[in-house]
Design an enzyme around this catalytic site. Structure first.
Site, short mmCIF file in Angstrom:
data_model
loop_
_atom_site.label_atom_id
_atom_site.label_comp_id
_atom_site.label_asym_id
_atom_site.label_seq_id
_atom_site.Cartn_x
_atom_site.Cartn_y
_atom_site.Cartn_z
N PRO A 79 -3.33 -1.21 -4.75
CA PRO A 79 -3.87 -0.10 -3.97
C PRO A 79 -5.19 0.39 -3.94
O PRO A 79 -5.75 0.42 -5.16
CB PRO A 79 -2.82 0.95 -4.28
CG PRO A 79 -1.67 0.31 -5.01
CD PRO A 79 -2.14 -1.00 -5.79
N CYS A 80 -5.87 0.49 -2.91
CA CYS A 80 -7.12 0.38 -2.88
C CYS A 80 -7.96 1.82 -2.72
O CYS A 80 -9.24 1.96 -3.02
CB CYS A 80 -7.81 -0.43 -1.84
SG CYS A 80 -7.36 0.12 -0.15
N GLN A 81 -7.26 2.69 -2.72
CA GLN A 81 -7.77 4.32 -2.44
C GLN A 81 -8.96 4.66 -3.30
O GLN A 81 -9.90 5.12 -2.57
CB GLN A 81 -6.89 5.28 -2.41
CG GLN A 81 -5.57 5.08 -1.35
CD GLN A 81 -4.49 4.31 -1.69
OE1 GLN A 81 -4.64 3.45 -2.62
NE2 GLN A 81 -3.52 4.51 -0.96
N PHE A 83 -11.10 3.05 -4.62
CA PHE A 83 -12.49 2.09 -4.40
C PHE A 83 -12.86 2.08 -3.09
O PHE A 83 -13.81 1.20 -2.72
CB PHE A 83 -11.99 0.64 -4.95
CG PHE A 83 -11.67 0.95 -6.40
CD1 PHE A 83 -12.26 1.22 -7.73
CD2 PHE A 83 -10.41 0.72 -6.81
CE1 PHE A 83 -11.85 1.11 -8.68
CE2 PHE A 83 -9.51 0.74 -7.95
CZ PHE A 83 -10.63 1.12 -8.91
N SER A 84 -12.13 2.39 -1.89
CA SER A 84 -12.28 2.38 -0.65
C SER A 84 -13.60 3.21 -0.44
O SER A 84 -14.06 4.14 -1.10
CB SER A 84 -11.23 2.92 0.40
OG SER A 84 -11.17 4.30 0.10
#
Length: 409
Positions: A79-81, A83-84
């Site tokens: 999950p990228c939240q 680092f977005s």
């Protein structure tokens, strides 16, 4: 077929690309029940619906029916939240590894250590590699070095930020990919194959695949109430030309001065252009967040899937918002196919016999002219006037509020 272990599988964007390149997903894991239901609807892969942190590597290998060291590749996009880009602007300079979602990086490393596949691929948002903000990338690279030390493997990771449109995907979408071979082989990312059609393209480079290539054969006016725009700004979208966003209605644009320059998110009132690749599909857009269709509506389920190069045979049994969430978080399957073929050839000594990519979209012979732009409705004319530009990075009102909150903490 070659064997893949899939983590954080989501809707299966990576897996579908690897499947097209001759890999079989032996086991897939995702915490989201809608994603898992969608995977089971479309494929017979063994799917575990659980938090990866609660799934032992022994259980993974048992369901996959393989021993440590037998998997050809481990794939996944944690999950990228944290680092977005949105996460960066929301949290400023806060350490992103303190976000609970960042622990998924350690879970990926744990499975890598225990399963020891012949190759690995990890995908994340390009913010993962921001200069001065690459704690997540360093965590992965340091973790792989530690695995090599303890397990006597020779993973030699290389990484690159790739724009999917440069490889034939009809969508501009930048993501970071980390790839490595267990025996220390060097991996070279493939050179781009596509570029701007209005540029003088270098020899061998093809024009971008466009939004019209992807969805031009689909109905312009689907009978679906979910696609109609709602909210405060719905009536303003028809006055924005194809390929433009709210910046059209700023002092530097070609419309009326209704907003200040760069005072909104880029995706605000963002519209597709028929003759260009789509803008990046968002996972959880607000009512005025694009990209929108050139007929001033939301994109349909099939249009979203086409722009992500999912096969037309792929089905969904959930509402459109869930489909957009899944597809907006997915890797374009064509880009996954491109990378999977390179992994086969460079790292697994199993080059593809067929040269043609299975998921490459077709070309459509003629692109219609852009739709006409409507005049600004009376309801929005009160906004016309002088609007200041955004003051700059970390100088906007939200950044100042964060600074005050930080100083008082």
């Amino acid at each position: 077929m070659l064997k893949a272990i899939s983590l954080f599988t989501g809707a299966g964007g990576l897996d579908l690309g690897f499947e097209a390149a001759g890999f079989k997903t032996c086991v897939a894991v995702d915490i989201d029940p809608v994603c898992c239901r969608t995977l089971r609807l479309n494929r017979s892969w063994p799917v575990i619906n659980d938090d990866l942190g609660a799934v032992s590597s022994k259980r993974l290998l048992g369901i996959a029916k393989i021993a440590p060291g037998e998997a050809d590749v481990l794939i996944g996009g944690p999950p990228c939240q944290p680092f977005s880009k949105n996460g960066y602007w929301a949290n400023g300079d806060a350490p992103r590894l303190s976000d609970p979602n960042a622990s998924t990086l350690d879970e990926y490393l744990r499975v890598l250590r225990d399963t020891r596949p012949k190759a690995l691929l990890l995908e994340n948002v390009y913010g993962f590699a921001y200069s001065g903000k690459r704690e997540g990338l360093d965590r992965i690279l340091d973790g792989i070095r530690e695995i090599n030390r303890k397990a006597k493997t020779q993973y030699k990771p290389v990484w690159a930020v790739l724009d999917a449109s440069r490889y034939g995907v009809p969508q501009r979408r930048e993501r970071i990919f980390i790839i490595a071979s267990r025996d220390g082989r060097d991996f070279k990312f493939p050179q781009p194959t596509h570029g701007e059609s209005d540029e003088e393209l270098p020899l061998g480079l093809k024009p971008f695949h466009t939004a019209w290539d992807a969805i031009g054969d689909l109905p312009e006016r689907p009978d679906d109430p979910e696609l109609e725009l709602t909210g405060k700004w719905a009536g303003l979208l028809p006055s924005v030309p194809e390929g433009q966003n709210y910046l059209w209605h700023t002092p530097r644009g070609g419309g009326l001065p209704l907003f200040g320059w760069r005072t909104r998110y880029w995706s605000f009132l963002l519209k597709l252009a028929k003759d260009k690749p789509s803008w990046t599909i968002q996972a959880q857009p607000g009512p005025a967040t694009g990209p929108f269709h050139w007929t001033n509506r939301r994109l349909s389920t099939r249009e979203l899937a086409r722009l992500q190069t999912f096969p037309d045979s792929f089905r969904f049994d959930c509402d459109r918002a869930e489909v957009q969430r899944m597809l907006g978080n997915a890797v374009p399957s064509l880009l996954a196919e491109v990378l999977a073929r390179e992994i086969r050839q460079q790292l697994l000594d199993a080059p593809m016999r067929a040269s043609k990519l299975k998921l490459m979209p077709p070309r459509r012979r003629s692109t219609p002219h852009a739709h006409a732009v409507a005049p600004v409705k009376q309801a929005y004319l009160a906004l016309k006037g002088a609007h200041p530009d955004h003051p700059g990075v970390k100088l906007g009102p939200r950044a100042k509020l964060r600074a005050i909150e930080f100083a008082g903490s």
